[in-house]
Motif scaffolding. Sequence first.
Motif, short mmCIF file in Angstrom:
data_model
loop_
_atom_site.label_atom_id
_atom_site.label_comp_id
_atom_site.label_asym_id
_atom_site.label_seq_id
_atom_site.Cartn_x
_atom_site.Cartn_y
_atom_site.Cartn_z
N PHE A 1 -25.17 -37.23 -16.79
CA PHE A 1 -26.12 -37.84 -17.70
C PHE A 1 -27.51 -37.28 -17.44
N SER A 2 -28.23 -37.00 -18.52
CA SER A 2 -29.59 -36.47 -18.40
C SER A 2 -30.60 -37.60 -18.60
N ASP A 3 -31.87 -37.26 -18.48
CA ASP A 3 -32.94 -38.23 -18.70
C ASP A 3 -33.33 -38.32 -20.17
N LYS A 4 -32.58 -37.62 -21.03
CA LYS A 4 -32.86 -37.64 -22.46
C LYS A 4 -32.51 -39.02 -23.03
N VAL A 5 -33.35 -39.51 -23.95
CA VAL A 5 -33.09 -40.79 -24.59
C VAL A 5 -31.79 -40.70 -25.39
N ALA A 6 -30.89 -41.65 -25.16
CA ALA A 6 -29.60 -41.64 -25.84
C ALA A 6 -29.62 -42.52 -27.08
N SER A 7 -30.21 -43.73 -26.97
CA SER A 7 -30.28 -44.64 -28.10
C SER A 7 -31.25 -45.77 -27.79
N ALA A 8 -31.97 -46.21 -28.81
CA ALA A 8 -32.87 -47.37 -28.70
C ALA A 8 -33.85 -47.23 -27.55
N GLY A 9 -34.33 -46.02 -27.32
CA GLY A 9 -35.34 -45.80 -26.30
C GLY A 9 -34.82 -45.80 -24.88
N ARG A 10 -33.50 -45.86 -24.70
CA ARG A 10 -32.93 -45.88 -23.35
C ARG A 10 -32.03 -44.68 -23.11
N THR A 11 -31.96 -44.25 -21.87
CA THR A 11 -31.11 -43.13 -21.50
C THR A 11 -29.66 -43.61 -21.37
N ALA A 12 -28.74 -42.64 -21.26
CA ALA A 12 -27.33 -42.99 -21.10
C ALA A 12 -27.11 -43.77 -19.81
N THR A 13 -27.80 -43.39 -18.75
CA THR A 13 -27.67 -44.11 -17.48
C THR A 13 -28.14 -45.55 -17.62
N GLU A 14 -29.27 -45.75 -18.29
CA GLU A 14 -29.80 -47.10 -18.47
C GLU A 14 -28.85 -47.97 -19.30
N LEU A 15 -28.29 -47.38 -20.36
CA LEU A 15 -27.39 -48.15 -21.23
C LEU A 15 -26.10 -48.53 -20.50
N LEU B 1 -25.04 -54.19 -26.62
CA LEU B 1 -25.90 -54.85 -25.65
C LEU B 1 -26.90 -55.78 -26.33
N ASP B 2 -27.46 -55.34 -27.45
CA ASP B 2 -28.45 -56.14 -28.17
C ASP B 2 -27.82 -56.98 -29.27
N LEU B 3 -26.54 -56.76 -29.54
CA LEU B 3 -25.77 -57.45 -30.57
C LEU B 3 -26.51 -57.47 -31.91
N ARG B 4 -26.70 -56.29 -32.44
CA ARG B 4 -27.35 -56.14 -33.74
C ARG B 4 -26.60 -55.06 -34.51
N PRO B 5 -26.56 -55.15 -35.85
CA PRO B 5 -25.89 -54.11 -36.64
C PRO B 5 -26.73 -52.85 -36.69
N LEU B 6 -26.09 -51.72 -36.54
CA LEU B 6 -26.79 -50.44 -36.63
C LEU B 6 -27.11 -50.14 -38.09
N PRO B 7 -28.25 -49.50 -38.37
CA PRO B 7 -28.59 -49.19 -39.75
C PRO B 7 -27.82 -48.01 -40.31
N SER B 8 -27.35 -47.10 -39.44
CA SER B 8 -26.78 -45.84 -39.90
C SER B 8 -25.26 -45.81 -39.92
N ARG B 9 -24.62 -46.83 -39.38
CA ARG B 9 -23.15 -46.87 -39.35
C ARG B 9 -22.72 -48.31 -39.14
N PRO B 10 -21.51 -48.68 -39.57
CA PRO B 10 -21.04 -50.05 -39.32
C PRO B 10 -20.83 -50.29 -37.83
N SER B 11 -20.97 -51.52 -37.41
CA SER B 11 -21.00 -51.82 -35.97
C SER B 11 -19.81 -52.66 -35.51
N GLY B 12 -18.68 -52.55 -36.21
CA GLY B 12 -17.50 -53.26 -35.76
C GLY B 12 -17.08 -52.86 -34.36
N TYR B 13 -17.23 -51.59 -34.04
CA TYR B 13 -16.87 -51.13 -32.68
C TYR B 13 -17.84 -51.70 -31.65
#
Length: 471
Positions: free
Chosen positions: A337-351, A55-67
Amino acid sequence: MSRGLRIDAARVLREHRAFLVVLALGVTLRGLAVLGYRPALWFWADSFAYLSSALDLRPLPSRPSGYSLFLWLLSPARDVAVVTVVQHLLGLAIACGIYAVLRRRTRLPGWAAALAAAPVLLDAHQVQLEHLIMADLLFSALVVAAVALLVWRPVPSAWLAGAALFLLGLASITRTVGLPLIVVALVLIARAGWRPVLAGAAAAAVVLGGYAVWYRSAHGSFGLGGSNVWLWSRTMTFADCSVMRPPRELAVLCPSEPRLAAPAYIWDSRSPLQRVKGEDRERLTGEFARLAILSQPLDFLRTGLHDALWAFEWERRVYPSRGWQSAYVFPRSVKPFSDKVASAGRTATELTTAYQGSSGATRVVEPYAGWLRAYQEHGFVRGPILAVILLIGLGGVVARRWSVLLPWAAAVVLLFLPPLIAAFDHRYVVPVVPLACLAAGLAVGARSAAADVHADQGRQVRRGANRAARA
């Protein structure tokens, strides 16, 4: 003209009927997955990290982002279900590639080549991996495509080598375990001369270099994305600080008894990693892992190889105990999906809503899901069968058949390397199967080197004659 086409179509159907039957069964299984688990299956929280990066088109720091780039390319469809359908098509393409290579390079009849492709088409866990929003299926498709190109002809041309290594470069920015496959491929194509090696090396360098520059633009240093924490967690299963004698700064990472499973050291509240500040984690875990491996090299090898052998057990193992591996099967039910943050400050539903305009929470739809669950009880490649397939390929290696060596070596690397540097996981075993099947088929049906070259020359002559006739 129409009569000639009908006769030709009938001949093709007769020649390939065994594969077409198995292919139809494979399509049916994938249709059940699409109908039974809508729109996809998710793996917390990795799936959402990839989606956030797309969504943000940026490389992840912890894993390659080809996917993530793959998800971004499919984002105009605004439908997660499109991603799973494309992944299922890639799974079918893997099987078609195996069949095509075996029919071209071996004396195998159609039914035998179809048998070699059947594990990819009919393995329930292969289908589940295709339905999962994770990088593994894309990685597997890229690797198999690259290997197929390199063994398509007895001696790969510079063009084929360049295309294949370009694909392996893409595989490496999807999962870094692809990097050693680039080395293996370059070593094995050296027999074809310096032009294929240079073309392949240049193609891989373009992909890896381009990604490294993109990574630097986001994180300030060249890299592919990866974390020392994974290797550190692997060493925690055998590290003995009385042997290592780490300095005080590293001693805080020493394990206590009882030992945890390797992945647990990353997430578990009892892990010594929780005592290290975030900004120091990469440096300290990297230094600790290097010290552990250098101090206890035999323990490092023994632990990884021991875990890798779990792939050959009759029942699938949940690390570290026996039983179903629930993350990689078609489940009876899925938690919302829960209200728990999934990644980058957003929940799974938001993403997922940002990606497709609505929540991507999995809905289990009967009876399709139930039929798949019943099938997966027995419809997969069991460990001893995989061992036999690899042994057949090894026979071809011993017989010094180059066409067998490349897919077999790639399968072995993908089987043993992940348990050595991270942990055993059946998700890492599934991509081994198509390569092992290709190697076994080549080992059983390979022509002699002279006959293979003669057949290739004959095909080139026929193509030239056909082009001349059309002109």
